[in-house]
Design an enzyme around this catalytic site. Sequence first.
Site, PDB file in Angstrom:
ATOM      1  N   TYR A 108      -8.410  -8.369  22.920  1.00  0.00           N
ATOM      2  CA  TYR A 108      -8.807  -7.135  23.609  1.00  0.00           C
ATOM      3  C   TYR A 108      -8.933  -7.382  25.109  1.00  0.00           C
ATOM      4  O   TYR A 108      -8.310  -6.694  25.926  1.00  0.00           O
ATOM      5  CB  TYR A 108     -10.142  -6.611  23.058  1.00  0.00           C
ATOM      6  CG  TYR A 108     -10.824  -5.598  23.955  1.00  0.00           C
ATOM      7  CD1 TYR A 108     -10.259  -4.345  24.182  1.00  0.00           C
ATOM      8  CD2 TYR A 108     -12.038  -5.903  24.586  1.00  0.00           C
ATOM      9  CE1 TYR A 108     -10.883  -3.422  25.016  1.00  0.00           C
ATOM     10  CE2 TYR A 108     -12.673  -4.981  25.413  1.00  0.00           C
ATOM     11  CZ  TYR A 108     -12.089  -3.735  25.637  1.00  0.00           C
ATOM     12  OH  TYR A 108     -12.700  -2.826  26.468  1.00  0.00           O
ATOM     13  N   LYS A 159      -6.762  -5.956  28.380  1.00  0.00           N
ATOM     14  CA  LYS A 159      -7.369  -5.206  29.498  1.00  0.00           C
ATOM     15  C   LYS A 159      -7.123  -5.937  30.817  1.00  0.00           C
ATOM     16  O   LYS A 159      -6.817  -5.318  31.836  1.00  0.00           O
ATOM     17  CB  LYS A 159      -8.872  -5.004  29.270  1.00  0.00           C
ATOM     18  CG  LYS A 159      -9.254  -4.090  28.120  1.00  0.00           C
ATOM     19  CD  LYS A 159      -8.790  -2.645  28.277  1.00  0.00           C
ATOM     20  CE  LYS A 159      -9.551  -1.885  29.332  1.00  0.00           C
ATOM     21  NZ  LYS A 159      -9.196  -0.414  29.290  1.00  0.00           N
ATOM     22  N   THR A 186     -13.148  -3.362  31.735  1.00  0.00           N
ATOM     23  CA  THR A 186     -14.331  -3.969  31.145  1.00  0.00           C
ATOM     24  C   THR A 186     -14.714  -5.261  31.859  1.00  0.00           C
ATOM     25  O   THR A 186     -13.857  -5.909  32.476  1.00  0.00           O
ATOM     26  CB  THR A 186     -14.037  -4.275  29.656  1.00  0.00           C
ATOM     27  OG1 THR A 186     -15.031  -5.126  29.137  1.00  0.00           O
ATOM     28  CG2 THR A 186     -12.691  -4.990  29.484  1.00  0.00           C
ATOM     29  N   ASP A 187     -15.972  -5.648  31.717  1.00  0.00           N
ATOM     30  CA  ASP A 187     -16.397  -6.947  32.272  1.00  0.00           C
ATOM     31  C   ASP A 187     -15.884  -8.108  31.411  1.00  0.00           C
ATOM     32  O   ASP A 187     -15.978  -9.264  31.810  1.00  0.00           O
ATOM     33  CB  ASP A 187     -17.927  -7.015  32.401  1.00  0.00           C
ATOM     34  CG  ASP A 187     -18.666  -6.854  31.077  1.00  0.00           C
ATOM     35  OD1 ASP A 187     -18.030  -6.541  30.044  1.00  0.00           O
ATOM     36  OD2 ASP A 187     -19.905  -7.043  31.067  1.00  0.00           O
ATOM     37  N   GLU A 188     -15.338  -7.785  30.207  1.00  0.00           N
ATOM     38  CA  GLU A 188     -14.893  -8.857  29.314  1.00  0.00           C
ATOM     39  C   GLU A 188     -13.679  -9.605  29.879  1.00  0.00           C
ATOM     40  O   GLU A 188     -13.366 -10.702  29.427  1.00  0.00           O
ATOM     41  CB  GLU A 188     -14.618  -8.290  27.912  1.00  0.00           C
ATOM     42  CG  GLU A 188     -15.870  -7.626  27.357  1.00  0.00           C
ATOM     43  CD  GLU A 188     -15.797  -7.238  25.878  1.00  0.00           C
ATOM     44  OE1 GLU A 188     -15.056  -7.866  25.125  1.00  0.00           O
ATOM     45  OE2 GLU A 188     -16.515  -6.294  25.501  1.00  0.00           O
TER      46      GLU A 188
HETATM   47  P1  NAD Z   1     -12.898   4.603  22.179  1.00  0.00           P
HETATM   48  O1  NAD Z   1     -12.195   3.699  21.244  1.00  0.00           O
HETATM   49  O2  NAD Z   1     -14.111   5.334  21.736  1.00  0.00           O
HETATM   50  O3  NAD Z   1     -11.868   5.708  22.720  1.00  0.00           O
HETATM   51  C1  NAD Z   1     -10.537   5.418  23.038  1.00  0.00           C
HETATM   52  C2  NAD Z   1      -9.763   6.732  23.096  1.00  0.00           C
HETATM   53  O4  NAD Z   1      -8.415   6.442  23.505  1.00  0.00           O
HETATM   54  C3  NAD Z   1      -9.661   7.454  21.731  1.00  0.00           C
HETATM   55  O5  NAD Z   1      -9.955   8.808  21.890  1.00  0.00           O
HETATM   56  C4  NAD Z   1      -8.209   7.254  21.324  1.00  0.00           C
HETATM   57  O6  NAD Z   1      -7.700   8.301  20.518  1.00  0.00           O
HETATM   58  C5  NAD Z   1      -7.525   7.200  22.683  1.00  0.00           C
HETATM   59  N1  NAD Z   1      -6.233   6.506  22.635  1.00  0.00           N
HETATM   60  C6  NAD Z   1      -5.959   5.309  22.064  1.00  0.00           C
HETATM   61  N2  NAD Z   1      -4.645   5.021  22.198  1.00  0.00           N
HETATM   62  C7  NAD Z   1      -4.089   6.059  22.870  1.00  0.00           C
HETATM   63  C8  NAD Z   1      -2.765   6.343  23.313  1.00  0.00           C
HETATM   64  N3  NAD Z   1      -1.757   5.514  23.064  1.00  0.00           N
HETATM   65  N4  NAD Z   1      -2.552   7.476  24.009  1.00  0.00           N
HETATM   66  C9  NAD Z   1      -3.570   8.348  24.251  1.00  0.00           C
HETATM   67  N5  NAD Z   1      -4.826   8.142  23.824  1.00  0.00           N
HETATM   68  C10 NAD Z   1      -5.083   7.008  23.153  1.00  0.00           C
HETATM   69  O7  NAD Z   1     -13.193   3.730  23.469  1.00  0.00           O
HETATM   70  P2  NAD Z   1     -14.376   3.854  24.548  1.00  0.00           P
HETATM   71  O8  NAD Z   1     -15.499   2.993  24.136  1.00  0.00           O
HETATM   72  O9  NAD Z   1     -14.598   5.278  24.881  1.00  0.00           O
HETATM   73  O10 NAD Z   1     -13.690   3.122  25.796  1.00  0.00           O
HETATM   74  C11 NAD Z   1     -12.943   3.862  26.763  1.00  0.00           C
HETATM   75  C12 NAD Z   1     -12.420   2.924  27.837  1.00  0.00           C
HETATM   76  O11 NAD Z   1     -13.508   2.250  28.470  1.00  0.00           O
HETATM   77  C13 NAD Z   1     -11.501   1.820  27.305  1.00  0.00           C
HETATM   78  O12 NAD Z   1     -10.458   1.644  28.236  1.00  0.00           O
HETATM   79  C14 NAD Z   1     -12.394   0.588  27.260  1.00  0.00           C
HETATM   80  O13 NAD Z   1     -11.628  -0.596  27.426  1.00  0.00           O
HETATM   81  C15 NAD Z   1     -13.298   0.841  28.446  1.00  0.00           C
HETATM   82  N6  NAD Z   1     -14.647   0.232  28.367  1.00  0.00           N
HETATM   83  C16 NAD Z   1     -15.444   0.466  27.279  1.00  0.00           C
HETATM   84  C17 NAD Z   1     -16.723  -0.079  27.233  1.00  0.00           C
HETATM   85  C18 NAD Z   1     -17.645   0.181  26.071  1.00  0.00           C
HETATM   86  O14 NAD Z   1     -18.726  -0.399  26.015  1.00  0.00           O
HETATM   87  N7  NAD Z   1     -17.303   1.064  25.148  1.00  0.00           N
HETATM   88  C19 NAD Z   1     -17.169  -0.883  28.293  1.00  0.00           C
HETATM   89  C20 NAD Z   1     -16.325  -1.098  29.379  1.00  0.00           C
HETATM   90  C21 NAD Z   1     -15.058  -0.529  29.415  1.00  0.00           C
HETATM   91  P1  TYD Z   2     -19.633  -4.679  20.204  1.00  0.00           P
HETATM   92  O1  TYD Z   2     -20.454  -3.435  20.120  1.00  0.00           O
HETATM   93  O2  TYD Z   2     -18.477  -4.836  19.281  1.00  0.00           O
HETATM   94  O3  TYD Z   2     -19.195  -4.837  21.728  1.00  0.00           O
HETATM   95  P2  TYD Z   2     -18.464  -6.091  22.489  1.00  0.00           P
HETATM   96  O4  TYD Z   2     -17.946  -7.026  21.473  1.00  0.00           O
HETATM   97  O5  TYD Z   2     -17.367  -5.406  23.232  1.00  0.00           O
HETATM   98  O6  TYD Z   2     -19.510  -6.694  23.360  1.00  0.00           O
HETATM   99  O7  TYD Z   2     -20.596  -5.918  19.959  1.00  0.00           O
HETATM  100  C1  TYD Z   2     -21.736  -6.156  20.769  1.00  0.00           C
HETATM  101  C2  TYD Z   2     -22.370  -7.453  20.316  1.00  0.00           C
HETATM  102  O8  TYD Z   2     -22.864  -7.282  18.992  1.00  0.00           O
HETATM  103  C3  TYD Z   2     -21.384  -8.622  20.247  1.00  0.00           C
HETATM  104  O9  TYD Z   2     -22.039  -9.814  20.672  1.00  0.00           O
HETATM  105  C4  TYD Z   2     -21.047  -8.731  18.768  1.00  0.00           C
HETATM  106  C5  TYD Z   2     -22.324  -8.243  18.085  1.00  0.00           C
HETATM  107  N1  TYD Z   2     -22.110  -7.570  16.782  1.00  0.00           N
HETATM  108  C6  TYD Z   2     -22.805  -8.008  15.645  1.00  0.00           C
HETATM  109  O10 TYD Z   2     -23.600  -8.977  15.693  1.00  0.00           O
HETATM  110  N2  TYD Z   2     -22.593  -7.369  14.451  1.00  0.00           N
HETATM  111  C7  TYD Z   2     -21.724  -6.328  14.345  1.00  0.00           C
HETATM  112  O11 TYD Z   2     -21.551  -5.789  13.218  1.00  0.00           O
HETATM  113  C8  TYD Z   2     -21.033  -5.862  15.520  1.00  0.00           C
HETATM  114  C9  TYD Z   2     -20.076  -4.717  15.463  1.00  0.00           C
HETATM  115  C10 TYD Z   2     -21.267  -6.517  16.721  1.00  0.00           C
END
Ligand code: NAD
Ligand code: TYD
Length: 347
Positions: free
Chosen positions: A155, A159, A130-132
């Site tokens: 989190y 990461k 992630t960019d975080e």
């Molecule tokens: P998500 O929470 O929807 O999915 C995570 C998946 O991982 C789930 O299916 C869960 O069952 C599985 N999992 C968790 N622990 C596990 C374990 N111990 N063994 C096997 N499987 C396990 O998350 P997402 O939004 O799909 O994110 C996927 C990846 O992308 C993550 O690594 C996250 O850090 C990264 N990412 C997400 C975003 C975003 O905006 N969602 C952005 C940048 C990077």
């Molecule tokens: P989120 O979807 O949790 O992603 P991330 O924290 O990884 O960026 O949140 C996106 C933005 O929205 C973040 O600035 C927090 C805000 N947010 C709210 O204002 N209300 C909410 O209920 C949630 C879940 C997020």
Amino acid sequence: MRKILVTGAAGFIGANFVYYILKNFKDDQVIAFDKLTYSGNLANLKECEGDKRYSFIQGDITEKKDLQNAITDQITHIVHFAAESHVDRSITGPEEFIHTNVIGTFRILERIRELKWTEQGGKKMLHVSTDEVYGTLGSEGFFTEETCFQPNSPYSASKASSDHFVRSYFHTYGLPVVTTNCSNNYGPYQFPEKLIPLMTINALLGKPLPVYGKGDNIRDWLHVEDHCSAIETVLAKGKTGETYAIGGRSERTNMDIVNQICAIMDELHPEGKPHSSLITYVKDRLGHDFRYAIDCSKTENELGWKQKHTFEEGLRQTVEWYLANQKWWESILSGEYKDYYKKQYGN
Ligand code: NAD
Ligand code: TYD
């Protein structure tokens, strides 16, 4: 022919990636691997059941035995999505994040070290991050691959730690690994705890739309399909040992997003009009990062990746998906999510 093991395949981005590969690469096989935690859902993979190139293994990335069973000599590629992914949950319960994101990634690296993976042997692991990890920006500037790590939430700290292990296994053991750091994704199958699905579903149910603080925090949004095409591009062409930043060049404040969702809902669900009357300002997130924005020139210029979706078109399509897939999210809302929601937002 590639045999791609996708960890976290039953989650939001993992499932979208499985579909992306099966649809676009007819010779590939995909082995979906997932523990099925609260955010993992086999319903996300329903449309590939029956495809001979697809199989599913339930397993835990922190368990050596599960990885020995899944990462066999036949696997050529791993795309590693499995993680605890929600910032708010990491604030109330950080330990699971360290266990899954750090130890889990370490165990995958150890398994491919045991199997002596090399690039010459046609192997590659892509670690999805992630960019975080870069911390927060003020109103100016962008994150790039050169930006120092300054993670602010449990989190992002977990990461960042996993990213460091991936880097170290390249430098120390020469393993064929590459990392991507992506901005906020949106699209179908995103778990309802995240901003866009949460606001869409609450708007439809006539429930408060909880905006943290003043809603002026900024995120850089990328459609999940564009993230999947970027991951495939890095998997095919990315240099091992390198990192690639991926972003949507679509910065929006949280208020912007919530207002846009309300406007789309006014059109698609006029009975609830005006949905903006549901907006409620709630206590800010602890340590809330102000702004994320990615300069993804390296991925675009060196690898030729380009996103296809515009944010406005992608957001509308996403809201429509949640309206059309009510059964999918209703079954999530009836389970563990209820308790989480109560703890996070009160009644
Ligand atoms: P998500 O929470 O929807 O999915 C995570 C998946 O991982 C789930 O299916 C869960 O069952 C599985 N999992 C968790 N622990 C596990 C374990 N111990 N063994 C096997 N499987 C396990 O998350 P997402 O939004 O799909 O994110 C996927 C990846 O992308 C993550 O690594 C996250 O850090 C990264 N990412 C997400 C975003 C975003 O905006 N969602 C952005 C940048 C990077
Ligand atoms: P989120 O979807 O949790 O992603 P991330 O924290 O990884 O960026 O949140 C996106 C933005 O929205 C973040 O600035 C927090 C805000 N947010 C709210 O204002 N209300 C909410 O209920 C949630 C879940 C997020």
